[in-house]
Design a protein around this motif. Structure first.
Motif: not given
Length: 357
Positions: A260, A262, A315, A318-319, A322
């Protein structure tokens, strides 16, 4: 920047996994222990976890303060799966879930000047509250257990799964918190001879406390403070030994998290703290990754399936963000896939152990 978990296990005698709750830290700690065993190391995995997740992951009802030998269970799982990864016959696998309360009492017994003094301290009602409620107790007791196990000299590799916490730095800060408590002015004020005569205002405050808490409270408080002051020097000496171990080249820290973007500020904060404590950071385990899944066009699927594929794609995006940022920062990391089911056996754990790069 990817890295080899095998090279880390070869380099460190002790590997400490850190991370917030719910990221799969306990499962990965157990899988690391299996991996070290396959490499031929006499290994023990240690967890202080009230939820008993390690026992569940190993397919056991419970674990105890004494080592549970799982070497044969691992051999059976290996023979069943018959993986290409070689298994050394020299390795052994044990697991321990220390009784925090027992560790805490053993800790103070070891610091006390006599058995009588230790018993008096542990029977004190205020000690009972302190043992249960003081922030950092679980984390520091994990370190005490680590130190005592390492001192036995029985294991080539120790994997320590740190207690569950909302804050990845809680484990690193625990020794400082406890050290500060022993150095609090209130303790010195309560027991030093020069402080026997207190101000009128303080006497009134203590009198109010006495009325509110019962006639024995102040006696218990003074006894507790006096007992702590007596073991203070022994504690500080013990803390120095543990700090020397944690900062040695034998010990490395592995941060477990999920993919993530964040969480990146938290990762930076953790790495800065590791450097500040002069400890060794060995990398990041990105758990529950989905990049291995192949997503296709959603045109020919039902609405529900199409919706699910869109979620997976989001997802994965998002990965990838990261991973890109970790590469830009030059952080060492490895990816571990999201599993289709929960881990409830040594065989399940072996599959995770084999997934390490």
């Amino acid at each position: 920047m990817s890295y080899s978990i095998d090279s880390i296990l070869d380099q460190r005698r002790i590997l400490i996994t850190c991370g917030t709750g719910g990221v799969g830290k306990t499962t990965l700690s157990a899988a690391l222990a299996l991996r070290a065993t396959l490499l031929g190391k006499k290994t023990v995995v240690v967890t202080i976890d009230p939820a008993k997740r390690l026992a569940n992951s190993l397919g056991l009802k419970t674990l105890s303060d004494e080592p549970t030998d799982l070497t044969q269970e691992l051999k059976k799982a290996y023979d069943k799966l018959n993986p290409s990864f070689p298994r050394s016959e020299k390795g052994s696998l044990s697991a321990i879930m220390p009784d925090t309360r027992h560790t805490f009492e053993s800790f103070f017994s070891g610091l006390s000047s006599s058995k009588t003094h230790a018993e008096k301290l542990m029977k004190n009602p205020i000690f009972q509250i302190f043992a249960k409620e003081f922030s950092g107790t679980n984390e520091y007791m994990a370190l005490e257990k680590l130190y005592s196990i390492d001192s036995l000299g029985k294991y080539d590799c120790i994997i320590l799964d740190t207690p569950p916490s909302r804050n990845t730095l809680a484990f690193l800060n625990a020794p400082l918190l406890l050290a500060q408590f022993f150095d609090e002015r209130i303790i010195r004020w309560l027991v030093l001879p020069t402080n026997k005569i207190v101000s009128v205002g303080m006497k009134k405050a203590l009198g109010i406390l006495e009325k509110l808490t019962g006639s024995g409270f102040m006696g218990h408080l003074f006894d507790f403070a006096s007992s702590l002051f007596e073991v203070r020097m022994a504690f500080q000496a013990n803390l120095r030994k543990i700090t020397e171990l944690l900062t040695s080249k034998d010990v490395g820290f592995l941060l477990v998290t999920t993919p993530n973007p964040e969480t990146l500020p938290e990762l930076l904060h953790f790495m800065d703290a590791i450097k500040e404590h002069q400890m060794h950071f060995d990398g990041i385990a990105l758990n529950r990754t989905l990049s291995y899944l192949k997503t296709t066009s959603t045109e020919n699927f039902s609405p529900d399936t199409s919706h699910a594929l869109k979620i997976v794609s989001a997802l994965q995006e998002r990965e990838s963000i990261t991973v890109k940022k970790l590469n830009e920062k030059g952080f060492p990391f490895t990816l571990l896939p999201e599993l289709a089911r929960d881990i409830h056996s040594v065989e399940d754990l072996l599959n995770v152990a084999l997934a390490f790069n």
